[in-house]
Design a protein around this motif. Structure first.
Motif, PDB file in Angstrom:
ATOM      1  N   ILE A   1      62.237  60.102 -89.340  1.00 51.30           N
ATOM      2  CA  ILE A   1      63.026  59.103 -90.068  1.00 51.30           C
ATOM      3  C   ILE A   1      62.194  57.854 -90.321  1.00 51.30           C
ATOM      4  CG2 ILE A   1      64.980  57.503 -89.869  1.00 51.30           C
ATOM      5  CD1 ILE A   1      66.548  59.739 -88.528  1.00 51.30           C
ATOM      6  N   PHE A   2      61.488  57.384 -89.293  1.00 55.46           N
ATOM      7  CA  PHE A   2      60.608  56.222 -89.479  1.00 55.46           C
ATOM      8  C   PHE A   2      59.515  56.533 -90.505  1.00 55.46           C
ATOM      9  CE2 PHE A   2      62.224  54.386 -85.447  1.00 55.46           C
ATOM     10  CZ  PHE A   2      62.400  53.090 -85.875  1.00 55.46           C
ATOM     11  N   LEU A   3      58.997  57.746 -90.463  1.00 59.82           N
ATOM     12  CA  LEU A   3      57.965  58.139 -91.420  1.00 59.82           C
ATOM     13  C   LEU A   3      58.501  58.095 -92.846  1.00 59.82           C
ATOM     14  CD1 LEU A   3      55.076  59.255 -91.887  1.00 59.82           C
ATOM     15  CD2 LEU A   3      56.068  61.546 -91.726  1.00 59.82           C
ATOM     16  N   LEU A   4      59.699  58.638 -93.072  1.00 61.78           N
ATOM     17  CA  LEU A   4      60.275  58.653 -94.418  1.00 61.78           C
ATOM     18  C   LEU A   4      60.607  57.246 -94.897  1.00 61.78           C
ATOM     19  CD1 LEU A   4      62.614  61.792 -94.396  1.00 61.78           C
ATOM     20  CD2 LEU A   4      60.294  61.578 -95.271  1.00 61.78           C
ATOM     21  N   ILE A   5      61.014  56.369 -93.978  1.00 60.64           N
ATOM     22  CA  ILE A   5      61.236  54.965 -94.362  1.00 60.64           C
ATOM     23  C   ILE A   5      59.928  54.359 -94.864  1.00 60.64           C
ATOM     24  CG2 ILE A   5      61.808  52.646 -93.520  1.00 60.64           C
ATOM     25  CD1 ILE A   5      63.709  53.952 -91.507  1.00 60.64           C
ATOM     26  N   SER A   6      58.829  54.660 -94.174  1.00 62.04           N
ATOM     27  CA  SER A   6      57.522  54.120 -94.541  1.00 62.04           C
ATOM     28  C   SER A   6      57.005  54.706 -95.849  1.00 62.04           C
ATOM     29  CB  SER A   6      56.503  54.406 -93.427  1.00 62.04           C
ATOM     30  OG  SER A   6      56.912  53.827 -92.210  1.00 62.04           O
ATOM     31  N   LEU A   7      57.456  55.913 -96.197  1.00 61.21           N
ATOM     32  CA  LEU A   7      56.972  56.580 -97.400  1.00 61.21           C
ATOM     33  C   LEU A   7      57.626  56.057 -98.670  1.00 61.21           C
ATOM     34  CD1 LEU A   7      56.847  60.286 -96.190  1.00 61.21           C
ATOM     35  CD2 LEU A   7      54.895  58.934 -96.961  1.00 61.21           C
ATOM     36  N   LYS A   8      58.820  55.508 -98.565  1.00 59.34           N
ATOM     37  CA  LYS A   8      59.554  55.066 -99.730  1.00 59.34           C
ATOM     38  C   LYS A   8      58.951  53.808-100.325  1.00 59.34           C
ATOM     39  CE  LYS A   8      62.788  54.440-102.797  1.00 59.34           C
ATOM     40  NZ  LYS A   8      62.746  55.189-104.054  1.00 59.34           N
ATOM     41  N   LYS A   9      58.503  53.891-101.585  1.00 62.31           N
ATOM     42  CA  LYS A   9      57.923  52.741-102.274  1.00 62.31           C
ATOM     43  C   LYS A   9      59.049  51.938-102.940  1.00 62.31           C
ATOM     44  CE  LYS A   9      53.622  55.224-103.224  1.00 62.31           C
ATOM     45  NZ  LYS A   9      52.712  55.760-104.267  1.00 62.31           N
ATOM     46  N   SER A  10      59.826  51.267-102.111  1.00 57.90           N
ATOM     47  CA  SER A  10      60.963  50.504-102.620  1.00 57.90           C
ATOM     48  C   SER A  10      60.683  49.016-102.508  1.00 57.90           C
ATOM     49  CB  SER A  10      62.225  50.863-101.827  1.00 57.90           C
ATOM     50  OG  SER A  10      62.034  50.562-100.462  1.00 57.90           O
ATOM     51  N   ASP A  11      61.661  48.233-102.878  1.00 49.25           N
ATOM     52  CA  ASP A  11      61.579  46.784-102.724  1.00 49.25           C
ATOM     53  C   ASP A  11      61.297  46.450-101.265  1.00 49.25           C
ATOM     54  OD1 ASP A  11      62.990  44.108-102.030  1.00 49.25           O
ATOM     55  OD2 ASP A  11      62.766  44.061-104.211  1.00 49.25           O
ATOM     56  N   SER A  12      60.387  45.481-101.020  1.00 44.91           N
ATOM     57  CA  SER A  12      59.982  45.164 -99.652  1.00 44.91           C
ATOM     58  C   SER A  12      61.151  44.679 -98.800  1.00 44.91           C
ATOM     59  CB  SER A  12      58.870  44.107 -99.667  1.00 44.91           C
ATOM     60  OG  SER A  12      59.313  42.923-100.291  1.00 44.91           O
ATOM     61  N   GLU A  13      62.127  43.989 -99.414  1.00 44.96           N
ATOM     62  CA  GLU A  13      63.278  43.508 -98.647  1.00 44.96           C
ATOM     63  C   GLU A  13      64.153  44.671 -98.195  1.00 44.96           C
ATOM     64  OE1 GLU A  13      65.256  40.561-100.977  1.00 44.96           O
ATOM     65  OE2 GLU A  13      63.421  39.417-101.305  1.00 44.96           O
ATOM     66  N   ILE A  14      64.346  45.656 -99.069  1.00 48.98           N
ATOM     67  CA  ILE A  14      65.116  46.848 -98.711  1.00 48.98           C
ATOM     68  C   ILE A  14      64.371  47.623 -97.628  1.00 48.98           C
ATOM     69  CG2 ILE A  14      65.985  49.076 -99.524  1.00 48.98           C
ATOM     70  CD1 ILE A  14      67.628  46.714-100.470  1.00 48.98           C
ATOM     71  N   PHE A  15      63.049  47.712 -97.761  1.00 50.59           N
ATOM     72  CA  PHE A  15      62.250  48.389 -96.735  1.00 50.59           C
ATOM     73  C   PHE A  15      62.432  47.720 -95.379  1.00 50.59           C
ATOM     74  CE2 PHE A  15      58.351  47.943 -94.216  1.00 50.59           C
ATOM     75  CZ  PHE A  15      58.165  49.256 -93.813  1.00 50.59           C
ATOM     76  N   ARG A  16      62.363  46.394 -95.331  1.00 53.11           N
ATOM     77  CA  ARG A  16      62.494  45.674 -94.065  1.00 53.11           C
ATOM     78  C   ARG A  16      63.882  45.873 -93.457  1.00 53.11           C
ATOM     79  NH1 ARG A  16      59.224  41.776 -96.759  1.00 53.11           N
ATOM     80  NH2 ARG A  16      61.037  40.527 -97.361  1.00 53.11           N
TER      81      ARG A  16
END
Length: 225
Positions: free
Chosen positions: A145-160
């Motif tokens: 799950i952490f890996l897939l979160i890191s893989l998503k090239k989304s808005d940095s605020e959504i990523f955080r």
């Protein structure tokens, strides 16, 4: 309606934390699951397609049910809780995978995956999961799950929001495990704060809703390539 639901969620959250701090206070085991149901209703007020709304709602309903049986039965149902958490996180995995689309298998990807797996297997061993094989399977799932979160090239605020939120969710699991043997108020306070705040941040990230908007780029992340 969305603002009213969020206001009710925050109000119950504050009352919940206060009840953790004041000695001798008791509160219905239904009080905390209600917070997850309110968060689920809030998600359904957002402009999401039916499939995504349903996929987010199911783990929130599961979280409400698990919160109830955790405080009702304690360590007696630890194995059942581990299994339910594993199923719940399958929905998170699927949602994150849908956001990515197609995975590119690279050496860097495998290295990040291995690092995450090692970290969470060590954490499980440290918090007393040596005799529970399901706990190690859950650790591997959490790593992905952490890996897939890191893989998503989304808005940095959504990523955080997603990354920090899921960190809080895992922290709540660790302190919930500690609660089985140590029920002091600050242990429960950390567990409750992490559980509620973690789900709020992570679920809002999955729903692509920015809770905190900033203009700074200093905390932008670098996705796995």
């Amino acid at each position: 309606m969305k603002k009213a639901l969020m206001l009710a969620f925050i109000l119950l959250f504050v009352i919940d934390l206060i009840n953790c701090i004041i000695p001798g206070q008791e509160i219905s085991v239904w009080f905390r699951p209600i917070q997850m149901i309110i968060l689920m209703l809030w998600v359904n007020q957002l402009k999401l397609n039916q499939k995504r709304s349903t996929l987010i709602s199911i783990p929130l309903v599961m979280a409400a049910f698990m919160d109830y049986i955790f405080f009702k039965f304690g360590s007696v149902i630890e194995l059942l809780m581990t299994l339910l958490i594993f199923i719940k996180y399958l929905f998170f995995l699927y949602l994150l995978y849908l956001d990515i689309g197609k995975l590119r298998f690279t050496k860097k990807l495998f290295r990040w995956a291995l690092n995450y797996i090692i970290i969470f297997i060590v954490i499980v061993a440290l918090v007393g999961g040596k005799t529970n094989i399901f706990a190690y399977l859950l650790a591997i799932e959490v790593a992905f799950i952490f890996l897939l979160i890191s893989l998503k090239k989304s808005d940095s605020e959504i990523f955080r929001q997603k990354y920090l939120g899921y960190c809080f969710i895992i922290l709540s699991l660790i302190f919930a495990k500690i609660l089985f043997s140590d029920s002091r108020w600050f242990i429960e306070l950390i567990s409750r704060f992490s559980f509620i705040m973690g789900h709020l941040l992570f679920i809002s990230g999955l729903a692509n809703v920015k809770l905190f908007s900033t203009n700074s780029n200093t905390l932008d992340y670098q996705a796995v390539k």
